[in-house]
Scaffold this motif. Structure first.
Motif, short mmCIF file in Angstrom:
data_model
loop_
_atom_site.label_atom_id
_atom_site.label_comp_id
_atom_site.label_asym_id
_atom_site.label_seq_id
_atom_site.Cartn_x
_atom_site.Cartn_y
_atom_site.Cartn_z
N MET A 135 -16.17 21.73 13.41
CA MET A 135 -14.73 21.78 13.13
C MET A 135 -14.45 22.60 11.88
O MET A 135 -13.55 23.44 11.85
CB MET A 135 -14.17 20.36 12.99
CG MET A 135 -14.21 19.60 14.31
SD MET A 135 -13.35 18.00 14.27
CE MET A 135 -14.65 16.94 13.64
N ARG A 136 -15.25 22.40 10.84
CA ARG A 136 -15.05 23.17 9.61
C ARG A 136 -15.24 24.66 9.87
O ARG A 136 -14.52 25.50 9.33
CB ARG A 136 -16.05 22.74 8.53
CG ARG A 136 -15.69 21.45 7.82
CD ARG A 136 -16.82 21.13 6.83
NE ARG A 136 -16.57 19.94 6.06
CZ ARG A 136 -16.01 19.92 4.85
NH1 ARG A 136 -15.62 21.04 4.29
NH2 ARG A 136 -15.85 18.78 4.21
N GLU A 156 -18.62 17.65 12.51
CA GLU A 156 -17.91 18.05 11.29
C GLU A 156 -18.15 19.53 10.97
O GLU A 156 -17.22 20.27 10.67
CB GLU A 156 -18.31 17.18 10.10
CG GLU A 156 -17.49 17.55 8.88
CD GLU A 156 -17.82 16.76 7.62
OE1 GLU A 156 -18.20 15.58 7.72
OE2 GLU A 156 -17.68 17.34 6.52
N HIS A 171 -2.90 23.49 17.13
CA HIS A 171 -2.88 22.65 15.92
C HIS A 171 -2.57 21.19 16.25
O HIS A 171 -3.06 20.29 15.57
CB HIS A 171 -1.90 23.22 14.89
CG HIS A 171 -2.36 24.53 14.32
ND1 HIS A 171 -3.54 24.65 13.60
CD2 HIS A 171 -1.85 25.77 14.39
CE1 HIS A 171 -3.70 25.91 13.24
NE2 HIS A 171 -2.69 26.62 13.72
N HIS A 228 -8.52 14.64 14.88
CA HIS A 228 -8.72 13.91 13.62
C HIS A 228 -8.15 12.49 13.72
O HIS A 228 -8.77 11.54 13.23
CB HIS A 228 -8.12 14.68 12.44
CG HIS A 228 -8.92 15.90 12.08
ND1 HIS A 228 -10.17 15.82 11.49
CD2 HIS A 228 -8.67 17.22 12.24
CE1 HIS A 228 -10.65 17.04 11.29
NE2 HIS A 228 -9.77 17.92 11.74
N TYR A 285 -13.55 19.68 17.72
CA TYR A 285 -12.87 20.80 18.35
C TYR A 285 -13.48 22.11 17.85
O TYR A 285 -14.05 22.16 16.75
CB TYR A 285 -11.37 20.81 18.01
CG TYR A 285 -11.07 20.75 16.53
CD1 TYR A 285 -11.17 21.89 15.73
CD2 TYR A 285 -10.71 19.55 15.91
CE1 TYR A 285 -10.93 21.84 14.36
CE2 TYR A 285 -10.47 19.49 14.55
CZ TYR A 285 -10.58 20.64 13.78
OH TYR A 285 -10.35 20.59 12.43
N VAL A 306 -5.87 19.77 17.16
CA VAL A 306 -6.63 19.50 15.92
C VAL A 306 -6.19 18.17 15.33
O VAL A 306 -7.01 17.31 14.98
CB VAL A 306 -6.41 20.64 14.89
CG1 VAL A 306 -6.91 20.24 13.50
CG2 VAL A 306 -7.10 21.92 15.37
N GLU A 307 -4.89 17.99 15.24
CA GLU A 307 -4.33 16.76 14.68
C GLU A 307 -4.75 15.56 15.53
O GLU A 307 -5.13 14.51 15.00
CB GLU A 307 -2.80 16.89 14.69
CG GLU A 307 -2.10 16.18 13.58
CD GLU A 307 -0.61 16.54 13.58
OE1 GLU A 307 0.21 15.65 13.36
OE2 GLU A 307 -0.27 17.73 13.84
#
Lengths: 392, 392
Positions: free
Chosen positions: A247-248, A244, A272, A279, A292, A275-276
């Motif tokens: 990724m953040r 987490e 992107h 998640h 990622y 990324v999707e």
């Protein structure tokens, strides 16, 4: 002729370095933290030789002669190593002797990976052995070649401490944990098809420091908290927490790039979509198994545990269909035991988005690894009879 | 039967609204500032009627019946208007009478423009006329329908003051300057081909407030400075300053969306190609003549002065070739006097990037405009003989 040959690893940051407080000494505005990748799949390799017969410093990079004496960063690294050697008063050869340096990356530039980090780490490591100062603190020297190179001088998890002093002597990398601490941490690099010209990292971070209102807040408040939290997650083997934060921090780095004026955009629509996917995958498995991170380019670096590699690859194959996937060359690096065509017990594919075909060039499968290594004479990139690059 | 018909404009923010401090009352975490667009090209139109014979509140939106009594935001707007009417003690008809409401947008939903802002502004404006309270402060009511709707109740440049009180009574929109102040401010809306499903604005800003570390800093430090600076630029007709602040704030809003976890991505590769084009165009002309701003979607809204519309359209045609460009329908709205195929004296096209074909669906050419208007009976969307929508 004195010859040394070394290899040095690539590193991928979990907490990103973005922004310098000193352009010349390469002093950052925040700490950063990375994972060193195994040299089995990707590394820089450098042979450095000194001889009385050499007329000038020459460097060959990936088969081509490149300026060395005109490269201030490379010369600064050499000078710093020579100063350490002079201070030790144990010179094996006269300090005036010129060098021939041959360097190669065993991974394609197209991978968009920070080849300069591995390259400068390898240069400094090889020079340090050549001048007999390999036991000294070298990270502050590699940092002056390319900032993140300092992190490639150790294996495992490495933290680059920004330091406080103006001369940069305390801006050094230190190991957080060796690779043995988390042996089953694996990495998938998704190399994305992309054509757009991007702003260089050097220019991008300079513009960010000059124009982003948000970057100071990130450096002063967000990064220190995150770095402390991720060190804690590493110590505890808490993958979900590590994922987490990673990724953040990747997202925030790209947010800062976008808050730059004019904005710097390194991720593209495919990035992107990855990324999707990540998640959606984590949601489908009900647990954070995949993280990622994106550097200053569109390619994704995914962190995961060894036991999840096969189901993740199957899910990637489902979400990102690719005509090249039957080819042995599509997934490079550590071989996958199972057929990635199988679902391997994962039945959440229906919940994942299906993307257009052929969005990736290929995938590299690698893992956490060790720091630079000194190699034997048989590995030399340079012909000791004439001081020129070998054609191997 | 009492009938009122009104139109209300679309507004596009220069300083973005993103993040609520109160979800129910729709109270924002920062001021925002917008330009109201001319109703000649785009508007919402609403007819509201009250009659003793109506059994329940019914609303028809763009030709389809939609829930009204079950829509808490719409009902809240109605209740607030009714309370104003009751407080004035000048009811034209019993407060219990039910309403029939017909509403239409004259612009395609595909434009991805904030249709809810124009829609709720129009609803509140029509209801206010129906209940005879049109002279009261209405923006705090429209705000409770859709936050940015409060800005569509005035023409020209409008500032939504976030306010401080918990009941929202001071969270109102006020005009900064009427449209006559800057008559030649024109707008090009580039409607981009896009398929990706995006997070809704409501959800996106909620997630941002919950998870972005940077949003508080933006709301507390960046926005107040920018808002003051852009008000100053408006007063002075300083287009270059207005443009720069607008672009920076659009970028920062999208940076915050990206700093959200999981990240919200509203711009796509085409949006970023437009950003690149605008910076390259301004560089080519040696002056900031063009500004972009992006809401929670991929479409660009470009601000420019009337005198530059033709060279900008020619440059757009050059950089974004489109098979539809010969069609009269490709550039909608205010007719362009000159042929957009010509360069119109601009010879910097060679320095601009050339993109793939057909990235835009169409372009809307419009300008700054007035606030809502009351229309005559002939413009009604409702048949007064039966209280049902007309098929016009």
């Amino acid at each position: 002729m004195f010859i040394e040959t070394c290899i040095a690893p690539v590193n991928i940051a979990l907490i990103k370095y973005w922004g310098k407080r000193d352009e010349e000494l390469i002093l950052p505005i925040n700490d950063s933290l990375s994972v060193t990748l195994s040299t089995d799949e990707m590394c820089a390799k450098t042979t450095a030789a000194a001889a009385s017969s050499f007329k000038r410093h020459i460097m060959w990079l990936n088969g081509e002669e490149v300026p060395f004496e005109q490269n201030p960063r490379a010369m600064r690294c050499l000078k710093e190593i020579q100063q350490l050697a002079l201070a030790k008063e144990q010179l094996k050869f006269p300090i005036e002797w010129k060098l021939h340096i041959v360097s190669r990356n065993n991974f394609p530039t197209a991978a968009g990976l920070a080849s300069s980090a591995a390259g400068y780490a390898c240069l400094v490591y090889a020079l340090a052995h050549l001048y007999g100062v390999q036991k000294e603190e070298l990270t502050a020297i590699a940092r002056q070649g390319s900032g993140s190179a300092c992190r490639s001088l150790y294996g495992g998890f490495v933290r680059w401490h920004m330091g406080k002093s103006n001369d940069g002597t305390d801006s050094i990398a230190l190991p957080v944990a060796p690779c043995e601490h988390w042996q089953d941490l694996h990495v998938l690099i998704l190399v994305v098809n992309d054509a757009r010209k991007k702003t260089s990292s050097t220019k991008g971070m300079q513009l960010a420091v000059e124009t982003s209102d948000l970057i100071k807040y990130r450096a002063q408040y967000c990064v220190p908290q995150r770095t402390a939290a991720i060190v804690d997650a590493i110590k505890k083997h808490d993958f979900a927490k590590l994922a987490e934060i990673t990724m953040r921090d990747s997202n925030q780095f790209h947010a800062i790039a976008l808050d730059t004026y004019p904005p710097c955009v390194y991720m593209n629509d495919v990035s992107h979509a990855i990324v999707e996917f990540v998640h959606a995958f984590n949601k489908a498995v009900g647990e954070v198994k995949l993280a990622y991170t994106f550097d200053a380019g569109p390619n994704a670096c995914l962190y995961l545990l060894e036991r999840d590699v096969s189901i993740v690859l199957a899910a990637i194959k489902n979400s990102f269909p690719n005509d090249a996937e039957q080819s042995v060359e599509y997934v490079k690096g550590i071989p996958i035991a199972c057929d990635i065509g199988e679902n391997n017990g994962f039945n959440g594919n229906a919940t994942l988005p299906i993307n257009n075909k052929n969005l990736f060039k290929y995938i590299i499968h690698t893992r956490i690894g060790k720091g630079p290594q000194r190699l034997g004479k048989s590995e030399s990139l340079l012909d000791s009879s004439n001081g020129l690059p070998l054609n191997n």
